[in-house]
Design an enzyme around this catalytic site. Structure first.
Site, PDB file in Angstrom:
ATOM      1  CB  SER A  50      29.437  53.548  46.932  1.00 36.52           C
ATOM      2  OG  SER A  50      28.828  54.763  46.534  1.00 36.52           O
ATOM      3  CG  ASN A 137      18.370  55.922  39.829  1.00 39.63           C
ATOM      4  OD1 ASN A 137      19.172  55.891  40.771  1.00 39.63           O
ATOM      5  ND2 ASN A 137      17.076  55.711  39.992  1.00 39.63           N
ATOM      6  CG  HIS A 183      45.700  13.862  25.262  1.00 40.80           C
ATOM      7  ND1 HIS A 183      44.378  13.735  25.618  1.00 40.80           N
ATOM      8  CD2 HIS A 183      45.744  13.673  23.919  1.00 40.80           C
ATOM      9  CE1 HIS A 183      43.654  13.451  24.545  1.00 40.80           C
ATOM     10  NE2 HIS A 183      44.463  13.427  23.488  1.00 40.80           N
ATOM     11  CB  SER A 304      63.616  29.901  47.249  1.00 43.44           C
ATOM     12  OG  SER A 304      63.598  29.327  48.538  1.00 43.44           O
ATOM     13  CE  LYS A 310      61.791  26.614  44.440  1.00 43.01           C
ATOM     14  NZ  LYS A 310      60.749  25.708  44.246  1.00 43.01           N
ATOM     15  CG  ASN A 312      60.403  29.998  42.866  1.00 41.38           C
ATOM     16  OD1 ASN A 312      60.703  28.872  42.456  1.00 41.38           O
ATOM     17  ND2 ASN A 312      60.530  30.365  44.125  1.00 41.38           N
ATOM     18  CD  GLU A 317      54.588  30.277  40.442  1.00 40.44           C
ATOM     19  OE1 GLU A 317      54.104  29.892  41.519  1.00 40.44           O
ATOM     20  OE2 GLU A 317      55.795  30.533  40.298  1.00 40.44           O
ATOM     21  CE1 TYR A 344      21.292  52.157  40.878  1.00 44.26           C
ATOM     22  CE2 TYR A 344      19.845  52.603  42.744  1.00 44.26           C
ATOM     23  CZ  TYR A 344      21.107  52.406  42.241  1.00 44.26           C
ATOM     24  OH  TYR A 344      22.196  52.452  43.069  1.00 44.26           O
TER      25      TYR A 344
HETATM   26  N1  ARG Z   1      25.861  55.263  44.320  1.00 40.25           N
HETATM   27  C1  ARG Z   1      24.740  54.821  43.581  1.00 40.25           C
HETATM   28  C2  ARG Z   1      25.139  53.625  42.706  1.00 40.25           C
HETATM   29  O1  ARG Z   1      26.257  53.473  42.438  1.00 40.25           O
HETATM   30  C3  ARG Z   1      24.226  55.917  42.722  1.00 40.25           C
HETATM   31  C4  ARG Z   1      22.788  55.774  42.349  1.00 40.25           C
HETATM   32  C5  ARG Z   1      21.925  55.991  43.562  1.00 40.25           C
HETATM   33  N2  ARG Z   1      20.556  56.009  43.203  1.00 40.25           N
HETATM   34  C6  ARG Z   1      19.605  55.915  44.126  1.00 40.25           C
HETATM   35  N3  ARG Z   1      18.387  55.902  43.687  1.00 40.25           N
HETATM   36  N4  ARG Z   1      19.866  55.764  45.390  1.00 40.25           N
HETATM   37  O2  ARG Z   1      24.317  52.839  42.295  1.00 40.25           O
END
Ligand code: ARG
Length: 485
Positions: A50, A137, A183, A304, A310, A312, A317, A344
């Site tokens: 991540s 966590n 409407h 355009s 045009k 736009n 949008e 968690y």
């Molecule tokens: N990268 C994890 C998340 O965003 C952090 C928490 C990870 N906790 C674990 N027990 N693996 O959720």
């Protein structure tokens, strides 16, 4: 691609390319690999990683860790020499990240482990003491709350600027008449100022929703540890205070598994984007050649490549379009959270991207809308003509019949309908009918009726609280400045 992944060999296909990838080294993760003898499979890393997105949390992660470290020292859980080293190291890491010299590693999964890994490189094994009485966590819940809180404050500020811009335009256009629609059919004349102030009210409620979310999120999860709390004599009040939280969360299981704050943030963001989307749509319509109610500046229009005529309204949008992403983010996270058992689960790592994406989209939409509203020029003559098209003062005529001629409203409505039909069949407006023609339908009508059939007279008469009269608009401009700015 070989889908039968075993968590041991790493001789799988690259998930992106499908081609074989080299074997992982036979070393387990340095942070949590105590009971593991082999490295994670490549696919495991691919699904688990991540750091590509949660590095956004670096600043919050570092202040959270500093607060935790200080508390550990004060509680004599950590000696002050190690504590100082840790804090120095964390500050150095912050500089490295901000200067762009920090090397984020996929192998270290996420922002928490990347920072801890680097801290270990800088200060050695004492880095490992920082994680006493803490878990990723409670750490991630704390970081993410801090990030959402900062973002709420930034959005509030941006919405304040947009409201200011709308209020200024409303003041400038307090007496400019335009057709009011229901409407999308011309209904009654209104003032441009009144129309713009409608959005100021919506955005005011949006800000209120963000503030509500902020109040509820402002409890510190730090010290909830993995899920059950900790046996160390920590002081959660201290870390809560240090991080600007009102108090620590009361239940450790709840603290590590609650993402309500992200959902509330996304709900508030969704409703705000819907409001911006409606205004975006109105700007698109107003700027069409057929309506010609308003003109956007060149800064917020594109040409355009093939049609030279045009202009736009792309920005409007895209404000309309990006609301779809924000709605998607909310639905996405709601779906992730649904049915997760306490406490968690790794599913919850999927909480960040929707929130990051939604806040980025909302931020750019608010800024672009502010620019458009600031620059927009209303076509006053065209608006005035349009305000009178479609018998928009028919209600004024009916009201006159009630007020002056004493007719019951239902009867007045019927008489007005006949007069509209008469005007329509002869291709005229109501004020172009002769008094004789009017009297042939209702004998009590006098010359005085013509005083209510103009659009300016119509809007000026709407003085009930919250109504569209220019004087009301000016009063509401003042009130809005007091209430919101
Ligand atoms: N990268 C994890 C998340 O965003 C952090 C928490 C990870 N906790 C674990 N027990 N693996 O959720």
């Amino acid at each position: 691609m070989n889908a039968k992944s075993t968590p041991t060999t790493g001789t799988q296909a690259d998930p992106a390319t499908g081609s074989p990838v080299r074997e992982s080294q036979n070393v387990s993760n340095a942070m949590w690999g105590g009971r593991f003898s082999q490295a994670p499979d490549t696919l495991m890393e691919a699904i688990n990683v991540s750091i590509g997105f949660d590095q956004k949390l670096y600043a919050q992660d570092i202040v959270g860790s500093i607060a935790h470290c200080k508390m550990l020292v004060e509680q004599e859980i950590l000696d002050s020499a190690a504590g100082e080293q840790i804090i120095e190291g964390l500050k150095k890491i912050r500089v490295e990240i901000e200067e762009g010299t920090f090397e984020f590693k996929n192998a270290l999964e996420d922002i928490h482990l990347n920072i801890e890994g680097r801290l270990t490189e800088i200060i050695g094994d004492d880095a490992g003491r920082l994680h006493t009485a803490r878990s990723r966590n409670d750490q991630v819940a704390t970081d993410f709350k801090l990030w959402v809180r900062d973002t709420i404050d930034a959005i509030d500020e941006a919405l304040n600027v947009l409201q200011t811009t709308l209020i200024d335009q409303a003041e400038k256009n307090a007496a400019v008449v335009m057709p009011g629609f229901t409407h999308l059919q011309a209904a009654q004349p209104v003032t441009v100022g009144h129309h713009l102030l409608a959005y100021v009210e919506m955005l005011g409620r949006d800000r209120g929703r963000f503030q509500d979310a902020r109040t509820r999120l402002n409890e510190s999860p730090l010290g909830s540890a993995a899920l059950a709390g900790t046996s160390f004599a920590i002081d959660r009040d201290q870390t809560a205070k240090e991080l600007g939280f009102d108090r620590p969360t009361a239940n450790s299981l709840d603290a590590v598994s609650d993402r309500d704050f992200a959902l509330e943030f996304l709900s508030a963001a969704t409703i705000t984007s819907l409001h911006l989307s409606r205004l975006g749509e109105e700007i698109v319509v107003w700027c069409s050649a057929q309506f010609s109610f308003a003109k956007l500046s060149d800064a917020f229009t594109t040409g355009s490549s093939i049609m030279p005529q045009k202009r736009n309204p792309d920005a409007a949008e895209l404000v309309r379009g990006k609301s779809g992403r924000v709605v998607g983010a909310l639905i996405g996270l709601i779906t992730v959270m649904k049915g997760l058992p306490l406490a968690y689960s790794k599913d919850m790592q999927e909480d960040k991207e929707p929130v990051f994406d939604a806040s980025e989209s909302l931020g750019v939409c608010i800024a672009a809308m502010t620019g458009m509203v600031n620059d927009i020029e209303f076509n006053i003559d065209r608006l005035k003509d349009a305000a009178g098209e479609g018998f928009t003062t028919a209600t004024d005529l009916a009201d006159w019949l009630v007020r002056v001629a004493g007719l019951p409203f239902r009867k007045a409505h019927h008489v007005t309908g006949e007069l509209v039909r008469l005007a329509e069949t002869s291709n005229r407006n109501l004020d172009e009918l002769t008094l004789d023609e009017m009297q042939s339908v209702e004998s009590q009508i006098t010359d005085d009726v013509f005083s209510v059939l103009g659009v300016a007279e119509s809007v000026s008469s709407r003085t009930s609280y919250g109504g569209t009269a220019p004087d009301n608009v000016l009063a509401q401009v003042k009130s809005a400045r007091e209430r919101f700015l």
